[in-house]
Structure formats: structure tokens, C-alpha cells
Design an enzyme around this catalytic site. Structure first.
Site, PDB file in Angstrom:
ATOM      1  N   GLY A  94      -4.795   6.451  -8.499  1.00  0.00           N
ATOM      2  CA  GLY A  94      -5.596   7.457  -9.417  1.00  0.00           C
ATOM      3  C   GLY A  94      -6.110   8.550  -8.805  1.00  0.00           C
ATOM      4  N   THR A 145      -7.823   7.895  -2.103  1.00  0.00           N
ATOM      5  CA  THR A 145      -8.195   6.488  -1.361  1.00  0.00           C
ATOM      6  C   THR A 145      -7.846   6.613   0.095  1.00  0.00           C
ATOM      7  OG1 THR A 145      -7.818   5.539  -3.609  1.00  0.00           O
ATOM      8  CG2 THR A 145      -7.882   4.012  -1.519  1.00  0.00           C
ATOM      9  N   SER A 155      -4.553  -1.301  -8.161  1.00  0.00           N
ATOM     10  CA  SER A 155      -3.470  -0.592  -8.196  1.00  0.00           C
ATOM     11  C   SER A 155      -2.535  -1.185  -7.155  1.00  0.00           C
ATOM     12  CB  SER A 155      -3.647   0.841  -7.507  1.00  0.00           C
ATOM     13  OG  SER A 155      -4.347   1.660  -8.746  1.00  0.00           O
ATOM     14  N   GLU A 187      -4.053   2.434 -14.238  1.00  0.00           N
ATOM     15  CA  GLU A 187      -3.498   1.059 -13.593  1.00  0.00           C
ATOM     16  C   GLU A 187      -2.511   0.485 -14.604  1.00  0.00           C
ATOM     17  OE1 GLU A 187      -7.445   0.328 -11.123  1.00  0.00           O
ATOM     18  OE2 GLU A 187      -6.891  -0.897 -12.890  1.00  0.00           O
TER      19      GLU A 187
END
Length: 406
Positions: A299, A303, A259, A373
Site C-alpha cells: 500500500g 515496505t 497484503s 487490502e
């Protein structure tokens, strides 16, 4: 698929000669057959590895006892894969797997002689073996038996790669490909051929028909997904995203892993369009201030490094535009603007994101975050097209800011 050539001969010079021709023909793995190891010992493994450092060398030890000891011996002499018998005691197999892990090599378990192959294959998978071999021995072949009888059942029963061996040739290989074998082991059809290199090439050509179908299917599946993403884009989300960019003093882009690469590609195009843009983590990135925009790409929306950056941006009085598959994620809730980009299709999977990642129960065609992605990349390229039209920028204009120190 992987073509493994079984060098079931007893003369090391003959084995090296055949291996040379098979390698030129495209063989992926070279197997030091059991007869050769019994005749020459681990010297045969070492010689094959020295001659063919760019190929995986399989030591077909057919270990029945002292799994740890024999795997270590093979590993020290250059083996990349070692075979253990499936009828061996569980401890023998587990010890072999433990030592293989320590040396960075793999264990293939041979089901020859196993009565209930499906049951044993499931047990072996739980023990952590790397490959399972459905093998019909030479003596069994003389009685008219074939590995095809058990191959499909074992392939369907386990998730680890399944190898197949037992009298395979140009006529039978298409069937084992169809049944789902990952590693196709060929012995006498190559080793006894007048032209081993030619036969090896013919087998590899059979593989490539399947390879091309797989590549094309993957590409078309990814394209279908991206088309679905394009059709599902929400006008208010995209409008909010573009408005935030146009109104920002500075734009900061942050993504992790692949990403992050997508974000960097987007940042480069924005630079070509004269935006004041930076990639978080680069040495020349300035301080984030009120009036700035953070474009955060994740996504999962969970994270940790991305979420932490979003919190800091919020504290500094700037705006956050999140590109994520989950609007209700931590990142999504922190963001001022969210653009939802669906990732993989999911069926009967846990709702917890981390559990889903570990179980990888998704469409096989695009691993991990690939669909998110790829879709994000195409979406952001679409945004660039819009900005070019909005600011009346041509490709010629953008080339003026293209890198010249390359």
C-alpha cells in the site's frame, strides 16, 4: 461496547453467585467492587479470576497513593484491570501505568471527585492510561446527579476508551451508548435484580442492536470504497499488468502481512489457471531470472522487504508489476507497471507515510491497510475473471488443479 458488572457487595459467596449468573448472561468483565476488596482483600480478586478465567477481572481499588505497589499486588492476584483515582498525584498514576505495562494489564482512571473532568481526562491520556471512567458515585446519585452530564464532553475530548458508571439501568443504557461510552458499568441493576442473568441478557441485547448497525455500516463503507476503486481503475495500468503476466516465464508474488495473504490467494487462483506461479519466501520458490515477473503488493510502496525484492528483480533482468496506493513511491518508481489502488481517505494528515501510520488519522471504519487490502483482493479476483475468459477456462477446469491432500 463492553459490559462490566460491578460486584459492590461484601460477601464473597454472594459475589461469586451473582458473577456466575452475570457471566451466563453474557457479561464481558467482572468487577471486584471496592467494598468487596476492603472486606476480603486480594483474595476476592484471585477467587474471581480462578472461577472465571475467560473474563476480564477488574480490581476496583480506587488507588489514591502508592500506585506501583497496589497495581503490582492486584496483577499478581489475577487482575486484568486496576482502577486508580483521577484526583491522585500524577506520579501515582504514572507509576501505576508503568507497573501495569510490565505485567501486561490495564489501568482505568476514575474521575469521581474531579472538578474539571475534561481537563483531567486530557492529562490522563497523555500519561498513557488505558481507560477513563466517568463515574457518578452513590452519594452523588442520591443528590440527583448523573454521569450523562459529563460523559459526552469527555468522550469528545480524548481518544482512549471511556467507561461510564453511576446508577445505570435498562432505561438509561441506550443513552450512554448513544453518547459514545465504550465500557458500560452496571451495579445494582444486576446485583439486586431477582434474576441477574435475565437482566444481563437484556443489557447485552441492547448492545447488539448497536453492534449490528456498526457491522453493517463497516461493510457498506468498505463496499462503497471498493466501488470507487473499480471506477477509478486506469485502463493502461490494468492492460500493462495483464500483458506482463501473460508474457512472463514465471510469476513471483510478494506482499507483507495482510497484503501477503492477498497475494497468496491470487497465486492459488493463478495456479488453478495453469500459470507458473510462486510466492516469494516459500521453500519451493526457484531463482528469479530474466523474463520473470515480480508482482509486488505494498500500500505504501515503501515496505523495505518489498522494495529490496523489487531491486533484486530489476538487477536480475526481470519485470516488476507494483500494486500500490502511491505511484511515486520507491516501489512505484522501480516498477515497470504500476496499478494504483487507493487506500484510506485522508484529511489534514502529514505527507510522510510512516507519520500517517503512527497517527492513524483516517476514516475510523477500516483500520490500517484494510481498504487497500480489501480493494486489492477484489481487483485481483477481477483479473482472475478476465484470465478465465481469455483462456476459456471454466470452474470445472480449475477444479482439476485444486488441492486434494486436504
Amino acid at each position: 461496547m463492553i459490559l462490566q458488572v460491578a460486584l459492590d457487595v461484601t460477601d464473597i459467596d454472594q459475589a461469586l453467585s451473582i458473577a456466575e449468573k452475570a457471566a451466563r448472561g453474557g457479561a464481558h468483565w467482572l468487577e471486584v467492587g471496592t467494598p468487596l476488596i476492603k472486606k476480603e482483600g486480594m483474595r476476592a480478586v484471585e477467587l474471581l479470576k480462578r472461577r472465571f478465567p475467560d473474563r476480564k477481572i477488574v480490581a476496583d481499588l480506587k488507588t489514591m497513593d502508592t500506585g506501583a505497589l497496589e497495581v503490582e499486588m492486584a496483577a499478581r492476584h489475577g487482575a486484568d484491570v486496576v482502577s486508580i483515582l483521577g484526583v491522585a498525584d500524577d506520579k501515582t498514576i504514572k507509576d501505576a501505568v508503568d507497573v501495569a505495562r510490565r505485567y501486561g494489564i490495564r489501568v482505568m482512571v476514575d474521575l469521581i471527585g474531579v472538578k474539571d473532568k475534561v481537563k483531567r481526562a486530557k492529562e490522563l491520556e497523555k500519561m498513557g492510561v488505558h481507560y477513563i471512567l466517568v463515574h457518578t458515585g452513590i452519594d452523588e446519585q442520591m443528590q440527583g446527579k448523573s454521569p450523562l452530564e459529563d460523559l459526552e464532553k469527555v468522550v469528545k475530548a480524548v481518544n482512549v476508551p471511556v467507561a461510564v458508571a453511576g446508577g445505570l439501568n435498562l432505561e438509561t443504557i441506550p443513552k450512554v451508548i448513544e453518547l459514545g461510552a465504550t465500557i458500560i458499568i452496571v451495579g445494582s441493576a444486576i446485583t439486586k435484580a431477582k434474576d441477574p442473568e435475565k437482566v444481563t441478557r437484556q443489557i447485552i441485547d441492547l448492545f447488539w442492536g448497536e453492534y449490528m448497525m456498526t457491522i453493517k455500516k463497516a461493510m457498506l463503507d468498505i463496499l462503497d470504497h471498493i466501488k470507487g476503486v473499480a471506477e477509478s481503475l486506469k485502463l493502461e495500468q490494468v492492460r500493462g499488468f495483464v500483458d506482463a503476466m501473460i508474457g512472463a516465464n514465471k510469476i513471483f508474488i510478494y506482499g507483507a502481512g495482510r497484503s501477503g495473504l492477498v497475494g497468496k490467494a491470487f497465486a492459488m487462483r493463478l495456479m488453478h489457471l495453469d500459470f507458473n506461479v510462486y510466492v516469494v519466501g516459500e521453500t519451493i520458490t526457484p531463482a528469479f531470472e530474466p523474463g520473470d515477473l515480480l508482482i509486488a503488493i505494498s500500500g505504501s510502496g515503501e515496505t523495505q522487504s518489498i522494495v529490496d525484492a523489487a531491486r533484486i528483480a530489476k538487477e536480475q533482468g526481470g519485470k516488476i508489476a507494483a500494486i500500490t496506493s502511491y505511484a511515486n513511491s520507491t516501489l512505484g518508481k522501480l516498477a515497470d507497471v504500476v496499478v494504483e489502488i487507493p487506500g484510506r481517505a485522508k484529511t489534514d494528515v502529514p505527507t510522510d507515510y510512516i507519520a500517517r501510520q503512527m497517527l492513524t488519522q483516517y476514516k475510523w471504519i477500516a483500520p490500517m491497510g484494510t481498504l487497500f487490502e480489501d480493494s486489492t483482493m477484489i481487483f485481483l479476483d477481477g483479473i482472475i475473471a478476465l484470465l478465465m475468459a481469455t483462456f476459456q477456462k471454466t470452474e470445472k477446469d480449475m477444479k482439476r488443479k485444486h488441492a486434494t491432500l486436504e
